[in-house]
Design an enzyme around this catalytic site. Structure first.
Site, PDB file in Angstrom:
ATOM      1  N   ARG A  88      -4.792  -5.425  -8.291  1.00  0.00           N
ATOM      2  CA  ARG A  88      -3.486  -5.416  -7.617  1.00  0.00           C
ATOM      3  C   ARG A  88      -2.600  -4.291  -8.177  1.00  0.00           C
ATOM      4  NH1 ARG A  88      -2.236  -7.542  -2.987  1.00  0.00           N
ATOM      5  NH2 ARG A  88      -0.086  -7.785  -3.689  1.00  0.00           N
ATOM      6  N   TYR A 132       4.874 -16.729  -1.646  1.00  0.00           N
ATOM      7  CA  TYR A 132       4.853 -15.269  -1.543  1.00  0.00           C
ATOM      8  C   TYR A 132       6.130 -14.670  -2.120  1.00  0.00           C
ATOM      9  CZ  TYR A 132       4.857 -10.567   0.427  1.00  0.00           C
ATOM     10  OH  TYR A 132       4.903  -9.210   0.573  1.00  0.00           O
ATOM     11  N   TRP A 180       0.777  -4.848  11.108  1.00  0.00           N
ATOM     12  CA  TRP A 180      -0.438  -4.129  11.534  1.00  0.00           C
ATOM     13  C   TRP A 180      -1.660  -5.016  11.423  1.00  0.00           C
ATOM     14  CZ3 TRP A 180      -3.079   0.370   8.491  1.00  0.00           C
ATOM     15  CH2 TRP A 180      -3.138   0.118   7.123  1.00  0.00           C
ATOM     16  N   ASP A 181      -1.585  -6.037  10.543  1.00  0.00           N
ATOM     17  CA  ASP A 181      -2.675  -7.013  10.515  1.00  0.00           C
ATOM     18  C   ASP A 181      -2.850  -7.634  11.896  1.00  0.00           C
ATOM     19  OD1 ASP A 181      -1.554  -6.927   7.671  1.00  0.00           O
ATOM     20  OD2 ASP A 181      -3.357  -8.142   7.343  1.00  0.00           O
ATOM     21  N   GLU A 202     -10.693  -8.889   1.362  1.00  0.00           N
ATOM     22  CA  GLU A 202      -9.602  -8.005   1.776  1.00  0.00           C
ATOM     23  C   GLU A 202     -10.043  -6.536   1.685  1.00  0.00           C
ATOM     24  OE1 GLU A 202      -6.195  -8.686  -0.676  1.00  0.00           O
ATOM     25  OE2 GLU A 202      -4.846  -7.441   0.530  1.00  0.00           O
ATOM     26  N   ASP A 204      -0.021   0.311  -0.125  1.00  0.00           N
ATOM     27  CA  ASP A 204       1.063   0.060  -1.071  1.00  0.00           C
ATOM     28  C   ASP A 204       1.036   0.908  -2.351  1.00  0.00           C
ATOM     29  OD1 ASP A 204       1.125  -1.903   0.837  1.00  0.00           O
ATOM     30  OD2 ASP A 204       1.022  -3.584  -0.546  1.00  0.00           O
ATOM     31  N   TYR A 228      -7.054  -2.083  -5.318  1.00  0.00           N
ATOM     32  CA  TYR A 228      -6.281  -2.124  -4.062  1.00  0.00           C
ATOM     33  C   TYR A 228      -6.400  -0.812  -3.292  1.00  0.00           C
ATOM     34  CZ  TYR A 228      -2.309  -4.499  -1.607  1.00  0.00           C
ATOM     35  OH  TYR A 228      -1.484  -5.148  -0.717  1.00  0.00           O
ATOM     36  N   GLY A 269       1.392   0.666   4.586  1.00  0.00           N
ATOM     37  CA  GLY A 269       0.312  -0.307   4.466  1.00  0.00           C
ATOM     38  C   GLY A 269      -0.568  -0.013   3.262  1.00  0.00           C
ATOM     39  N   TRP A 295       1.877 -10.627   9.383  1.00  0.00           N
ATOM     40  CA  TRP A 295       2.015  -9.204   9.035  1.00  0.00           C
ATOM     41  C   TRP A 295       1.754  -8.368  10.277  1.00  0.00           C
ATOM     42  CZ3 TRP A 295       2.362 -11.971   4.703  1.00  0.00           C
ATOM     43  CH2 TRP A 295       2.938 -11.387   3.586  1.00  0.00           C
ATOM     44  N   TYR A 330      -0.955 -14.233   1.478  1.00  0.00           N
ATOM     45  CA  TYR A 330      -0.023 -13.741   2.518  1.00  0.00           C
ATOM     46  C   TYR A 330       0.176 -14.820   3.580  1.00  0.00           C
ATOM     47  CZ  TYR A 330      -1.652  -9.259   0.540  1.00  0.00           C
ATOM     48  OH  TYR A 330      -1.991  -8.221  -0.286  1.00  0.00           O
TER      49      TYR A 330
HETATM   50  C1  DGY Z   1       2.075  -7.233  -0.411  1.00  0.00           C
HETATM   51  O1  DGY Z   1       2.894  -8.102  -0.640  1.00  0.00           O
HETATM   52  O2  DGY Z   1       1.156  -6.908  -1.177  1.00  0.00           O
HETATM   53  C2  DGY Z   1       2.130  -6.574   0.888  1.00  0.00           C
HETATM   54  O3  DGY Z   1       1.186  -5.586   1.057  1.00  0.00           O
HETATM   55  C3  DGY Z   1       3.488  -6.061   1.197  1.00  0.00           C
HETATM   56  O4  DGY Z   1       3.572  -6.011   2.544  1.00  0.00           O
END
Ligand code: DGY
Length: 453
Positions: free
Chosen positions: A216, A95, A49-50, A413, A183, A369, A181, A47, A43
């Site tokens: 993921r 990304y 909320w990060d 993470e 996902d 995840y 958030g 971001w 990432y």
């Molecule tokens: C991602 O790309 O995995 C993010 O969580 C999207 O914001």
């Protein structure tokens, strides 16, 4: 036998002080000058909320930098008040989906300083700004920052309460799973199955270059994530048009709880700064949020749930977000007791609570995840809420488990809630921030045993 993650087991950090130094190093390493990337390999942008949660880490050793983290986020605020979930301050090919896919760069002409994504994130800024201000050593700096931030944060809340709540009843919608958030949560499975995937252009995910695919979201979820983006882009991200067009229109219990807490905190900011004319409007938002929360209570399950505005019913999942109303505040004591009973059950099935999904459900996946792993940031919010309603014991248990996972595995993470194994991205900023801001206070002391790694 020594259980993994208890003193005497194999630690990555046998001394909590080393863990603290390393957490500060992670924040500095991921600092891009005013904002921090979650982890550079996966990432590489800012971001939403990060950054809010990461400010809580910065403030433990650099108060000025903590304010910058929040202020830099608002560089990406849209003229209609929306604060996007990603701000693309600088280009980076690493990304997907990047700024070219979102296509927002020319949307607002020169009224938008940087390209951004076109959806939002759970609104934490008011809560974090109030917390930083209350704890600030430099009160002058804090007051000046809050004065700059207040109108921007209020505009963001107004956007949630209008663009995403056209019925004006508090059932504020998210239109994309990324806005929660969480996902790939089981919360979204049924609704995502309505999202069409015909006619999608070919695309190349970048996350799988760095993280094991078993940790993921799956391909079919990514197709739906992309399909929603392209639908919104096709409608120029016009709020009413995308609300009506989206086949995914969900009331996320996490967002409702976080927004309710943030509205209450915004009210404190408004009162303290003298924005008395805003109070009537904010009080209306709070009343609506409380009434929505009441509708989201499931008496049978004894927890709060997310709701599908299109099918008209609860989702069939109980997730860690079901406990975020603790953080939102004001949950009736008898409901708190029922929720703690569910936590008790989950606690017998996972050594590192709170798993992101019910560990007793056959769809639980401890690696994937948001479908089972435990997340330090959500644990922090749940624990803070539990403390606020008199369940300090459970709050300490969650904090202790989070500290153990970090001491054992490092700043990952997310973590397997059964073993504490680190998953997803390493050197992850918000996990390091949660150590600094919270978990370290609940960590077992220095372990000098021979077994320590
Ligand atoms: C991602 O790309 O995995 C993010 O969580 C999207 O914001």
């Amino acid at each position: 036998m020594v259980e993994a993650g208890t003193p005497g087991a194999s630690w990555r950090f046998s001394d909590p002080e080393d863990c603290t130094k390393e957490a500060q190093r992670v924040l500095r390493q991921n600092d891009r000058g005013g904002y921090t990337v979650p982890t550079p390999n996966i990432y590489p942008f800012q971001w939403n909320w990060d950054s809010c949660l990461v400010a809580l880490g910065w403030v433990t050793f650099d108060e000025t930098r903590a304010w910058q983290e929040i202020e830099s986020l608002f560089i990406g605020q849209w003229p209609d008040g929306m604060v996007p979930h990603i701000v693309f301050h600088r280009d980076d090919p690493g990304y997907f989906p990047g700024p070219d896919i979102w296509g927002t760069a020319s949307l607002w002409g020169d009224r938008l300083a940087v390209p951004t994504s076109g959806i939002s994130d759970p609104p934490l800024a008011a809560t974090i700004a109030l917390k930083l201000w209350r704890g600030a050593r430099d009160q002058q700096q804090a007051k000046a920052a809050v004065e700059r931030l207040y109108p921007k944060i209020a505009a963001w809340h107004r956007w949630f309460h209008t663009a995403r709540d056209p019925a004006q009843d508090g059932m504020v919608a998210i239109l994309h799973p990324w806005e929660s958030g969480r996902d790939n949560s089981q919360d979204w499975d049924a609704a995502l199955s309505r999202v069409p995937t015909d006619d999608l252009p070919p695309f190349q995910r970048r996350d799988l270059d760095r993280v094991d695919a078993a940790q993921r979201p799956r391909k079919e979820q990514y197709e739906r994530y992309l399909s929603l983006i392209l639908t919104f882009r096709g409608k120029g991200y016009e709020p009413k048009a995308i609300y009506e067009a989206s086949p995914f229109r969900m009331v996320d219990i996490g967002t409702v709880a976080i927004l309710l807490r943030a509205d209450r905190d915004l009210r404190v900011l408004a009162e303290t700064l003298g924005y008395r004319e805003d109070l009537v409007e904010i009080d209306r938002w709070i009343a609506r949020g409380e009434s929505a929360l009441d509708r989201l209570w499931d008496e049978t399950a004894g927890v709060f749930r997310s709701y599908d505005l299109i099918s008209g019913g609860f989702t069939d999942a109980i997730t860690s977000a079901s406990f975020l109303p603790f953080y939102g505040g004001g949950v009736k004591p008898e409901r708190c007791t029922r929720m703690v009973e569910v936590l008790e059950r989950w606690g017998t099935q996972s050594s590192y609570p709170v798993p992101s999904f019910d560990p007793g459900d056959q769809r639980f996946d401890s690696l994937r995840y948001w479908r089972g792993p435990t997340w330090a940031i959500v644990n922090h919010m749940i624990a803070e809420g539990l403390t606020g309603c008199g369940h300090e014991g459970w709050a300490a248990r969650i904090a202790g488990a989070t500290a153990r996972a970090i001491r054992q595995s490092g700043f990952w993470e997310y973590f397997d809630p059964i073993t504490g194994r680190g998953l997803g991205g390493d050197d992850f900023t918000w996990t390091a921030a949660m150590w600094l801001a919270w978990a370290r206070d609940f960590s077992p002391p220095n372990d000098s045993s021979e077994d320590a790694a």
